[in-house]
Design an enzyme around this catalytic site. Structure first.
Site, PDB file in Angstrom:
ATOM      1  N   SER A  11      41.368  26.248  30.470  1.00 14.54           N
ATOM      2  CA  SER A  11      41.925  27.143  31.268  1.00 14.54           C
ATOM      3  C   SER A  11      41.878  28.382  30.983  1.00 14.54           C
ATOM      4  O   SER A  11      41.553  29.190  30.317  1.00 14.54           O
ATOM      5  CB  SER A  11      42.314  27.038  32.444  1.00 14.54           C
ATOM      6  OG  SER A  11      42.213  27.305  34.105  1.00 14.54           O
ATOM      7  N   ASP A  37      40.079  34.392  33.987  1.00 12.25           N
ATOM      8  CA  ASP A  37      41.046  33.874  33.537  1.00 12.25           C
ATOM      9  C   ASP A  37      39.795  33.059  32.448  1.00 12.25           C
ATOM     10  O   ASP A  37      38.394  33.081  31.815  1.00 12.25           O
ATOM     11  CB  ASP A  37      41.226  32.625  33.780  1.00 12.25           C
ATOM     12  CG  ASP A  37      40.803  31.149  33.978  1.00 12.25           C
ATOM     13  OD1 ASP A  37      39.560  31.475  34.558  1.00 12.25           O
ATOM     14  OD2 ASP A  37      40.868  30.290  34.078  1.00 12.25           O
ATOM     15  N   ASP A  92      37.993  30.308  31.569  1.00 16.88           N
ATOM     16  CA  ASP A  92      37.051  29.443  31.704  1.00 16.88           C
ATOM     17  C   ASP A  92      36.504  30.067  32.726  1.00 16.88           C
ATOM     18  O   ASP A  92      35.927  29.051  33.327  1.00 16.88           O
ATOM     19  CB  ASP A  92      37.771  28.266  31.896  1.00 16.88           C
ATOM     20  CG  ASP A  92      38.190  27.807  33.324  1.00 16.88           C
ATOM     21  OD1 ASP A  92      39.014  28.863  32.870  1.00 16.88           O
ATOM     22  OD2 ASP A  92      38.626  26.472  33.617  1.00 16.88           O
ATOM     23  N   ASP A 132      37.254  30.020  35.983  1.00 13.27           N
ATOM     24  CA  ASP A 132      37.349  29.957  37.609  1.00 13.27           C
ATOM     25  C   ASP A 132      38.078  29.950  38.334  1.00 13.27           C
ATOM     26  O   ASP A 132      38.095  30.250  39.470  1.00 13.27           O
ATOM     27  CB  ASP A 132      37.109  28.786  37.846  1.00 13.27           C
ATOM     28  CG  ASP A 132      38.737  28.129  36.457  1.00 13.27           C
ATOM     29  OD1 ASP A 132      39.168  28.841  36.917  1.00 13.27           O
ATOM     30  OD2 ASP A 132      39.670  27.100  36.885  1.00 13.27           O
TER      31      ASP A 132
HETATM   32 MG    MG Z   1      40.309  28.157  34.402  1.00 16.93          MG
END
Ligand code: MG
Length: 439
Positions: free
Chosen positions: A82, A224, A226, A228
């Site tokens: 993440s 961010d 990844d 999301d």
């Molecule tokens: Mg994330």
């Protein structure tokens, strides 16, 4: 990476997860340097228990989640850490509904892992790998939830800062398909995150603010690692934190869906509660954590959720946080309202917030929190997650032990800056006192 988490571990975790989730499993990764190494291990693990792998390569986490559900798969594995620094990596396990599996399933996978893993398939039953590119179906779905023509007519100019993360693969293209001229920085996937790090924070978005200014963009969006989470910058270059952008989406959603509910963790600003209640909607406070928000939404049939860190969950698409979907929703609101983003944010009540972290050994947290519970006094006390104290002037403080780090977090909010710092100071002393008598 390669200290606590290794390819060997991923191999056995993947075989354990595969044997529990089912035969048809999606596999994806973010742009981290350790991704390809872990991916090969995950492929080995999944094939060894007879899974058919839908290999999606590098992609944002929410695209993998959407595709698991969209393709009717039994689950998915996403190799990602993440927003965390580049040396980390991890494994996110997704259920057939596209949402991360509940804690109970995670525990089953771990328990199988520690027992040595599942029985392996005979030679004629090992799995196969199929390549899948899910981006087009995902983008089409995102676009279907907004007024494409309206946004196109508004001609909004978008500045993007994917922070060298994987939202590069969806955000510029979706903005472009909505007719928006796109300007970007940090737009090459690089697992070292050389641009501004993988987590958007108020103090590392100066590049995006400068880009907005230089291009005269109508908004800036930072994602961010990844993809999301999304954080927004208005046309004047001001950064607005996640609970405020969520409040814009929530206000609009409740206006158009009167009486509906909105889910948000107890750490979110009361601006969310204000706009939801003010519009005749219901607010559902949850524990902190994106999986909790998602699972609450699924359980209660809630259509919208949001977090202070920039996670927006839009269930008509999928009840998981999704940065590109969040961007499309904000563009949709801007086009419909026909107002600059600074004006829209300006319509929200303004509160002052402060956060503080106090070191506390993990084994003491429970005892310390118990002590604090006996020491605090407020007109309204909620213990959904930690202790949230509400005062009659609308100010509040949340005292919450971190789930992962040896710290206790304080979040406070009030109408006046002096009030919020006083709340923090008082409760810092209180936590210190509780620790002294517990240690
Ligand atoms: Mg994330």
């Amino acid at each position: 990476m390669n200290r606590e988490l290794t390819a060997e571990m991923i191999l056995r975790l993947a075989s354990s997860a595969g044997s529990l989730l089912g035969r048809r499993i999606a596999l994806g990764m973010d742009g981290r340097t350790s991704g390809p190494m872990l991916r090969e291990a995950a492929i080995g693990g999944l094939l060894s228990v007879g899974c058919t792998i839908y290999d999606m390569g590098i992609l944002p986490t929410p695209v993998l989640q959407f595709s698991v559900k969209g393709l009717g798969l039994d689950g998915g594995l996403m190799l990602t850490a993440s927003h965390n620094p580049p040396e980390f990596n991890g494994l996110k396990v997704v259920a057939s509904d596209g949402v991360e599996v509940p804690r109970g399933v995670e525990e089953e996978i771990e328990s199988l892992y520690y027992r040595g893993g599942p029985p392996l398939s005979p030679w004629d039953e090992v799995g196969v790998v199929r390549g899948v590119n899910p981006i087009e179906a995902y983008e089409a779905a995102v676009l279907s939830h907004v007024d494409r023509e309206g946004i196109r007519r508004a001609g909004l100019r978008v500045a993007l800062d994917p922070g060298n993360g994987v939202s590069v693969l969806t955000a510029p293209s979706v903005a472009g398909r909505l007719g928006c001229p796109v300007y970007s920085i940090n737009a090459e996937i690089d697992g070292r995150f050389p641009g501004r790090g993988s987590e958007p924070r108020p103090d590392n978005l100066n590049g995006l603010r400068a880009l907005v200014e230089a291009t005269g963009a109508d908004l800036g969006v930072a994602f961010d690692g990844d993809g999301d989470r999304a954080i927004f910058v208005d046309e004047r270059g001001e950064v607005h934190w996640g609970d405020r952008s969520f409040a814009l989406v929530a206000r609009d959603f409740i206006q158009r869906n009167p009486g509906e509910a909105v889910a948000t963790p107890v750490s979110s600003s009361r601006v969310v509660e204000d706009v939801v209640r003010g519009g005749g909607g219901r607010i559902i406070w949850t524990r902190v954590g994106s999986v909790v928000v998602s699972r609450t939404m699924v359980e209660l049939g809630v259509k919208l959720g949001g977090e202070e860190n920039g996670g927006i969950f839009y269930a008509p698409h999928l009840p998981v946080r999704d940065g590109t979907m969040a961007m499309a929703l904000i563009l949709d609101i801007m086009a419909r309202e026909g107002k600059p983003l600074s004006k829209l944010f300006g319509e929200l009540p303004r509160y002052h917030q402060m956060k503080e972290r106090i070191p506390c050994p993990s084994h003491l947290k429970e005892v310390v929190m118990e002590r604090i519970r006996g020491m605090v006094d407020a007109p309204r006390i909620e213990s959904i997650d930690g202790l949230k104290l509400w005062y009659d002037d609308g100010s509040w403080i949340l005292i919450r032990p971190s789930g992962t780090e040896p710290i206790i977090r304080l979040y406070a909010e009030a109408g006046e800056p002096g009030r919020v710092s006083a709340l923090i100071e008082r409760h810092k002393r209180l936590v210190a006192e509780a620790m002294e008598t517990s240690g």
